[in-house]
Design an enzyme around this catalytic site. Sequence first.
Site, PDB file in Angstrom:
ATOM      1  N   GLY A 235      82.422   6.722 -42.177  1.00 59.36           N
ATOM      2  CA  GLY A 235      81.327   7.413 -42.847  1.00 59.36           C
ATOM      3  C   GLY A 235      80.799   8.524 -41.959  1.00 59.36           C
ATOM      4  O   GLY A 235      80.461   9.594 -42.425  1.00 59.36           O
ATOM      5  N   PHE A 236      80.766   8.249 -40.645  1.00 60.23           N
ATOM      6  CA  PHE A 236      80.293   9.232 -39.663  1.00 60.23           C
ATOM      7  C   PHE A 236      78.895   9.727 -39.993  1.00 60.23           C
ATOM      8  O   PHE A 236      78.549  10.864 -39.676  1.00 60.23           O
ATOM      9  CB  PHE A 236      81.272  10.402 -39.541  1.00 60.23           C
ATOM     10  CG  PHE A 236      82.672   9.990 -39.199  1.00 60.23           C
ATOM     11  CD1 PHE A 236      82.912   9.175 -38.100  1.00 60.23           C
ATOM     12  CD2 PHE A 236      83.755  10.394 -39.963  1.00 60.23           C
ATOM     13  CE1 PHE A 236      84.197   8.779 -37.775  1.00 60.23           C
ATOM     14  CE2 PHE A 236      85.047  10.000 -39.645  1.00 60.23           C
ATOM     15  CZ  PHE A 236      85.274   9.191 -38.543  1.00 60.23           C
ATOM     16  N   GLY A 463      84.591   0.298 -40.006  1.00 62.82           N
ATOM     17  CA  GLY A 463      85.830   0.529 -39.273  1.00 62.82           C
ATOM     18  C   GLY A 463      85.647   0.295 -37.780  1.00 62.82           C
ATOM     19  O   GLY A 463      86.562   0.474 -36.989  1.00 62.82           O
ATOM     20  N   ILE A 628      80.406  -5.212 -23.114  1.00 64.76           N
ATOM     21  CA  ILE A 628      81.297  -4.859 -24.221  1.00 64.76           C
ATOM     22  C   ILE A 628      81.773  -6.160 -24.864  1.00 64.76           C
ATOM     23  O   ILE A 628      82.482  -6.953 -24.238  1.00 64.76           O
ATOM     24  CB  ILE A 628      82.494  -4.025 -23.711  1.00 64.76           C
ATOM     25  CG1 ILE A 628      82.005  -2.747 -23.000  1.00 64.76           C
ATOM     26  CG2 ILE A 628      83.425  -3.680 -24.877  1.00 64.76           C
ATOM     27  CD1 ILE A 628      81.144  -1.826 -23.841  1.00 64.76           C
ATOM     28  N   ASN A 630      83.806  -6.616 -27.400  1.00 64.46           N
ATOM     29  CA  ASN A 630      85.246  -6.604 -27.635  1.00 64.46           C
ATOM     30  C   ASN A 630      85.830  -5.322 -27.048  1.00 64.46           C
ATOM     31  O   ASN A 630      85.658  -4.247 -27.608  1.00 64.46           O
ATOM     32  CB  ASN A 630      85.529  -6.696 -29.141  1.00 64.46           C
ATOM     33  CG  ASN A 630      87.016  -6.830 -29.438  1.00 64.46           C
ATOM     34  OD1 ASN A 630      87.855  -6.217 -28.768  1.00 64.46           O
ATOM     35  ND2 ASN A 630      87.348  -7.632 -30.426  1.00 64.46           N
ATOM     36  N   THR A 633      88.130  -3.212 -29.693  1.00 63.72           N
ATOM     37  CA  THR A 633      87.462  -2.396 -30.713  1.00 63.72           C
ATOM     38  C   THR A 633      86.522  -1.389 -30.047  1.00 63.72           C
ATOM     39  O   THR A 633      86.327  -0.286 -30.546  1.00 63.72           O
ATOM     40  CB  THR A 633      86.682  -3.277 -31.714  1.00 63.72           C
ATOM     41  OG1 THR A 633      85.826  -4.157 -30.983  1.00 63.72           O
ATOM     42  CG2 THR A 633      87.619  -4.097 -32.572  1.00 63.72           C
ATOM     43  N   GLY A 701      75.259  -0.299 -28.290  1.00 54.82           N
ATOM     44  CA  GLY A 701      76.232   0.217 -29.259  1.00 54.82           C
ATOM     45  C   GLY A 701      77.197   1.176 -28.614  1.00 54.82           C
ATOM     46  O   GLY A 701      76.981   1.663 -27.512  1.00 54.82           O
ATOM     47  N   GLY A 703      79.452   3.317 -30.916  1.00 57.10           N
ATOM     48  CA  GLY A 703      80.109   4.159 -31.926  1.00 57.10           C
ATOM     49  C   GLY A 703      79.956   5.645 -31.710  1.00 57.10           C
ATOM     50  O   GLY A 703      80.798   6.421 -32.148  1.00 57.10           O
ATOM     51  N   GLU A 704      78.881   6.071 -31.087  1.00 54.01           N
ATOM     52  CA  GLU A 704      78.605   7.505 -31.074  1.00 54.01           C
ATOM     53  C   GLU A 704      78.678   8.171 -29.717  1.00 54.01           C
ATOM     54  O   GLU A 704      78.980   9.358 -29.610  1.00 54.01           O
ATOM     55  CB  GLU A 704      77.226   7.743 -31.717  1.00 54.01           C
ATOM     56  CG  GLU A 704      77.312   7.501 -33.199  1.00 54.01           C
ATOM     57  CD  GLU A 704      75.970   7.303 -33.868  1.00 54.01           C
ATOM     58  OE1 GLU A 704      75.524   8.229 -34.540  1.00 54.01           O
ATOM     59  OE2 GLU A 704      75.381   6.228 -33.723  1.00 54.01           O
TER      60      GLU A 704
HETATM   61 MO1  MOS Z   1      75.818   7.514 -37.424  1.00 50.21          MO
HETATM   62  S1  MOS Z   1      75.737   9.563 -37.661  1.00 50.21           S
HETATM   63  O1  MOS Z   1      74.168   7.103 -37.232  1.00 50.21           O
HETATM   64  O2  MOS Z   1      76.493   6.993 -38.837  1.00 50.21           O
END
Ligand code: MOS
Length: 743
Positions: A235-236, A463, A628, A630, A633, A701, A703-704
């Site tokens: 989704g980003f 994902g 971490i 995992n 991932t 987190g 992801g970013e």
């Molecule tokens: Mo992220 S841009 O907070 O899905």
Amino acid sequence: MSTTPSHTLSPIGAGWTRVEGPLKVAGRARYAADHHFPAMLYAVPVCATVARGRIRRIETRVAQDMPGVRKVFTRENIGRFSRIEEKTAKLDEYRPPLDDDVIRYYGQYVALVVAGTLEQACAAAAAITVEYEEEPPDVSMELAPEEAPQVESERGDAPSAFERGEVCIDRVYTTPPETNNPLEMHATVAMYDEGQGFTLYESSQAVVNHRVALAAMLGEPPHRVRVITEHVGSGFGSKLWPWGHSALAAAAARDVRQPVKLVLSRRMMFHNVGHRSNTRQRVRLSATADGKLTSLQHDYLFHVAREEYHKENCGEASAFLYSTPNLRVTYGSARRDIAPTTSMRGPGAVPGLYAIESAMDELAVALGIDPVALRLRNEPSRDEASNLPFSSRHLRECLVQGAERFGWPRRDPRIGAMRRDGLVLGWGMASCSWMATRLKAEAQVDLRADGTVRVASATQDIGTGTYTVMAQMTAHVLGVPAGCIEVQLGDTTLPAGPTSGGSMATGSLVPAVLAAARDALARLAHCAERLGWVEPAEDVDAWCMSDGRLHRVGEPPAAGVAFERILQAAKLNVLSGRGSAKASSKDPAYQRHSNHSFGAHFVEVTWEPAIARLRVSRVVTAIDAGRIINPRTGRNQVEGAIVMGVGMALLEETIYDERSGAPINNNLADYMVATHADAPEIDVCFIEHPDVVLNELGARGIGEIGLAGIAAAIASAVYHATGVRVRDLPVKIEDLLGSGSAP
Ligand code: MOS
């Protein structure tokens, strides 16, 4: 499942393969658009072909009579969508679809066709003609402040310190509008039942908010809207909050009393589901001759849609990343006739750190100091903006270890001086940071009489590995093997879970899932005590589980009882534990700290001046994101972010036609994202210091943060190879022509 945990080895930190991996590999994972139902109809929106003006007339008669057409909706017959406010639910576009006859951006929905097949719906949508009263749009990418800039953070007197600086940098950096391009298109499959209300299959990063928002828009109580998101093809940020198509599909399904599927086209992805604003950022730095920062000024501007406001928060890290007594961060926005903007992976910090870290590199060059040494020289001992201690900051270690893994000490700082196999090498680096926050979360863990365990929460796996880390957290408490854990998420009938955004899902799930698993364990122990199978313990902490068996802490599992035997004897099919945790904003320990993740990127580019070929060949990234859960991932997230960073630095740019206001490179042939062929060799290392202020496992987190800073590291590597400092992304070959033809 690759790993079966034993009681001696915690599953936290183990590289479990993805729980949902076999489903995805076999093509059995169902994404929103994969849902089909009897009598399902297909909806295709009609999008405005002007960017500003009014609808004078919509001619739908031809379309209505075309084969298979069930109904054509315009604002005359779609019914009313209620307006909602931000305190009710989050939306990127608060104006409902088909609300009035005003056109605010190219691609705005003006009508919707519902037909028996996708082809019939497309053909009918194409047969609808719209007459507009057109006005010239302003989609200019030049950004100037439209009102007095607002101060975001200030300390000391940065302008005077800058005047007195021994070495100063004053530069403007720009980043273009970028479009979130997840592989999976946004889609809604909507069903309406008089008795039960709506069931919406969505590609969503936040099913709980989606339910509240859609219920309010459709005039239903939330319990009559169920949102299901089993899998998301990324989704980003564009799938964080509901967009108009979801309300259109739901309203159409209610009207025609048949299931309706609406899948956006890639083209529509460029104007109906958000994009990252373009930015113009002026950075002024001053330092002493030996590299101590004396001031930092960051003044940034970004574009926003005519009626909706979304702050591209470029200053996210500016105020605490480095130590400086004088600082001033300001921001402002410029209204344009463009579609609403939204979060895109690492919103704000990603363009912001491109500018700050590029300026730091320019300062290092001006000072004649190594860029790593410059960062180390300005490492703060606490957050100087909030005057709070960091919960856990190990940027220094990221810089030192990353540099060593990369081979940075061998760097020759002279432009174009490094060579390999006839290629000019450029080495650049940058620091990065991203926020660490927890949202409130609830979870449920069920022990079942068949010997399996179910863990559930209404969050999503976009994902990133949420299915897998939820299983690992459960196994951590219950000591059961991966193979007997079932994970359920992405359904609003489950306990309310966190949004998959802001890199917050995993950290938010930790306390909720652990509490739910412990609650289940306590109930199991109580059950065993009542059956008389075990001697009662004074307190519940005397019990634990390993190898699926309940036993006393300190005794071997063999001395205990298999949990399913306890349930069977108690004639229970299932024994449920519930857990919940408040948001970190309600947690005093969190509030007493400055909570962020950190990292450092080291990048090698190769430059072939003879044929003007630039490639990112190698990246080493060291990330301090706490524990971490995992590494497999986790590393996958950082690798993906780095590849996306190659796209940001070298390829991605949404181009608007100044006359029509249309994003014209609205497809993946003309809007280039990095592909496998663009991906460098990537080495990710985690500097693992558990951040127990955030949660018990110390997991932040991931992801970013990997996308933050990477474009600056690439641009600095390009400078090192070619001597050309590109301050307007993306770096284009034409920027570099004529450079580096030396030796
Ligand atoms: Mo992220 S841009 O907070 O899905």
